[in-house]
Scaffold this motif. Sequence first.
Motif, short mmCIF file in Angstrom:
data_model
loop_
_atom_site.label_atom_id
_atom_site.label_comp_id
_atom_site.label_asym_id
_atom_site.label_seq_id
_atom_site.Cartn_x
_atom_site.Cartn_y
_atom_site.Cartn_z
N UNK A 175 0.44 -1.32 -0.19
CA UNK A 175 -0.07 0.09 0.13
C UNK A 175 1.10 0.68 0.42
N UNK A 176 1.68 1.19 0.70
CA UNK A 176 3.01 2.07 1.24
C UNK A 176 3.47 2.85 -0.47
N UNK A 177 4.21 1.58 -1.27
CA UNK A 177 4.25 1.45 -2.47
C UNK A 177 3.14 2.30 -3.29
N UNK A 178 2.02 1.84 -3.84
CA UNK A 178 1.03 2.28 -4.65
C UNK A 178 0.97 3.66 -4.41
N UNK A 179 0.42 3.98 -3.23
CA UNK A 179 0.36 5.30 -2.40
C UNK A 179 1.46 6.15 -2.58
N UNK A 180 2.46 5.92 -2.70
CA UNK A 180 3.26 6.99 -3.26
C UNK A 180 3.90 6.87 -4.75
#
Length: 410
Positions: A175-180
């Motif tokens: 999720x953090x990767x997608x968010x970034x």
Amino acid sequence: MRNILLHIHPAKVNEASLRFPRTFGLGGMAALLIVIQIITGILLRFYYTATPAGAYDSVIFLKNQVLFGQFIRNIHYWSGVFMLLIAFLHFLRVFFTGAYREIRKKNWLFGLFLLLLVVLLNFTGYLLPWDQLAYWAITVSTNIISYLPLVGDSLRTAIVGGKELNADTLHTSVLPFLLLVLVLYHFWRVRKAGGILMPGTGEENEMVPVMPNLVFREFIVALVLTAVLFTVAVLFNAPLLGKANPAYSMNPTKAPWYFDGVQELLMHFHPFFAAFVIPLSVMVFLAWIPFLEYDNAPNGHWFISEKGKQSSKSTAIFAAAVTVSGILFNEYVVNFEILLHGIPAVISNGVVPLLIILVFMAGFYRFYLRRLRLSKEELVQAIFVFIMVAFIVLTITGIFFRGKDMELTL
Ligand code: HEM
């Protein structure tokens, strides 16, 4: 640093767009919170054990034995809460300045996806300590999820997993990767649209260099936000109850606060409607609004016009009144399932109450809004206001006015 700042921004920006009440700096604040979340998240991950057996003890160790462990955990927790609130306010500001149409259509859609990611990040994080709060919140929330046709069960497994907590993989990498990636794309699209939507022409549109005009303002907003966040993190600890215990259920058992609105809907509607039909219809409506045909081009004014402001205000009051009375009426006066026994619950407790609400909305339109002769965009704005106010009232009721056994209480 100067280069990074200048690459994210255009060389010049509209001077009028720098006034604080234009954006309230909300998008920038959300971006800063993502950075804070990632840094504190990496620090926490050094000590966290991602198994149901080890998770709780690793959090206790971090809290009690690690220098600044509790403080870092608090910052991580509160920045998650702030991010959810600030991303939601940013979403409202974008809507109410009409910046979701034409060249900004795609950014609106990606924005909706970002909001969903922020909710999912909060939810998966909520589970990680594996304390009573997490265990029972996940029990309630995955019960809600399991009402989703076809995908319900697989979604539950995707979040909880078996020996390992899958929520950890989602929360700390996917999720953090997608968010970034999506946030960077989101920024690029703001630039591609020529900056934020501004009303008017002429004098107001004078362009000024981004450095120091915008960067200086962003710096001030970042300092104030960080100060507030750190103060809250010093004063209030992130919640942590006893170790998860499936044999001892909490009373009341509540979903995390941002799902309490849906949980409140479940108190009044058949689960198929509360967990699936209503949330899905709202999401489809939100994704659809940029693609409707409107009467005029977006003008960038808050609430479109004086009429738009007036109709939004009265719709907000109407929506709050209908939602509060609906909750009280269903709780104390009529239970549709009992009243219409013999009819399948999905109709008596799903179709019937939904139709009643739609009749009220149609009546409000017929006897009040129609007289104002609203344009299509003002009408869509009124429907949006109705949905948002109803959602906020349901959420507040779920958080603050449901006590033991989920009874309504003051
Ligand atoms: C993590 C979440 C988000 C971040 C970090 C973010 C960041 C930003 C930033 C920095 C801007 C520039 C202007 C401003 O500060 O308002 C912006 C504009 C914009 N955002 Fe977001 N945003 C997020 C979520 C959303 C959501 C949930 C929506 C709506 C569904 C959205 C839709 C838009 C649109 C359409 C614009 C252009 C606005 C205009 O032209 O006036 N964003 N965003």
